[in-house]
Design an enzyme around this catalytic site. Structure first.
Site, short mmCIF file in Angstrom:
data_model
loop_
_atom_site.label_atom_id
_atom_site.label_comp_id
_atom_site.label_asym_id
_atom_site.label_seq_id
_atom_site.Cartn_x
_atom_site.Cartn_y
_atom_site.Cartn_z
N VAL A 8 46.75 -86.40 -6.27
CA VAL A 8 47.93 -85.88 -7.72
C VAL A 8 48.94 -85.75 -7.57
O VAL A 8 49.12 -85.14 -5.78
CB VAL A 8 47.26 -84.76 -8.19
CG1 VAL A 8 45.59 -85.20 -8.80
CG2 VAL A 8 46.69 -83.09 -6.95
N SER A 9 50.44 -85.43 -8.01
CA SER A 9 51.37 -85.58 -7.68
C SER A 9 52.03 -84.12 -7.41
O SER A 9 53.07 -83.69 -6.61
CB SER A 9 52.88 -85.94 -8.55
OG SER A 9 52.39 -87.57 -8.49
N THR A 10 51.70 -83.09 -7.89
CA THR A 10 52.50 -82.10 -7.85
C THR A 10 51.06 -80.50 -7.42
O THR A 10 49.97 -80.81 -7.77
CB THR A 10 52.70 -81.17 -9.46
OG1 THR A 10 51.68 -81.15 -10.19
CG2 THR A 10 53.73 -82.33 -9.91
#
Length: 181
Positions: A8-10
């Site tokens: 996931v990115s955040t």
């Protein structure tokens, strides 16, 4: 061995859903991380690539969890192939490098995805340029109003920059920039 990779990115997101899907697909080992795909430093991805052996199959829920560009995808795919392993995407069944057709299709679709990304960037850039031409200002609002800047000039005649900054509740650099203009 089926090996999963979740990303996931955040920091507000977590890999729980991806990990559950990968476990349901039969992955006996899952590498996961919370880091932007655009980042070159993805430690768990590197661990996974170092861990894979001939005959392993890397499973991802979606290709964008693995790579963010055609070059990145092809480089990762090459490392997987060099290890004698395969790559499969759960959301994109055509992305299956364990078959010759899958290898070819993956390359073509990765190129198309990169082309689409380029088009989106071009449209975004054009939109920003048009907005600037209309006078839209980007970024945070100015820290000081024109009246506060005028007041800072007056105060500066008798006070230090640090004192003026403290009185106006801003950093010294803000005062220097405002008085420079």
């Amino acid at each position: 061995m089926l090996i999963g990779y979740a990303r996931v990115s955040t920091s507000g997101q977590n890999t729980a859903q991806q990990r559950a899907e990968l476990a349901a697909a039969g992955c006996s080992r899952i590498f996961s991380e919370n880091i932007s795909g655009a980042s070159r430093e993805r430690p768990e991805l590197q661990k996974m690539l170092d861990h894979i052996r001939a005959g392993d199959i890397i499973i991802v829920t979606r290709l964008d969890r693995l790579a963010r560009s055609t070059i990145d995808l092809l480089n990762i795919g090459e490392r997987i192939a060099d290890a004698g392993a395969g790559l499969k995407s759960m959301a994109e069944p055509w992305a299956d490098t364990t078959t010759p057709a899958g290898k070819m299709i993956l390359t073509v679709f990765a190129a198309l995805a990169d082309f689409e990304r380029s088009l989106i960037l071009d449209r975004t850039s054009s939109g920003r340029a048009a907005a600037k031409a209309r006078g839209v200002k980007f970024g945070p609002p100015p820290a000081l109003t024109p009246e506060q800047i005028a007041h800072a000039r007056e105060l500066r005649e008798t006070k230090s920059v640090s004192e003026v900054a403290r009185l106006l509740g801003v950093h010294r650099a803000t005062i220097y920039r405002a008085l420079k203009d």
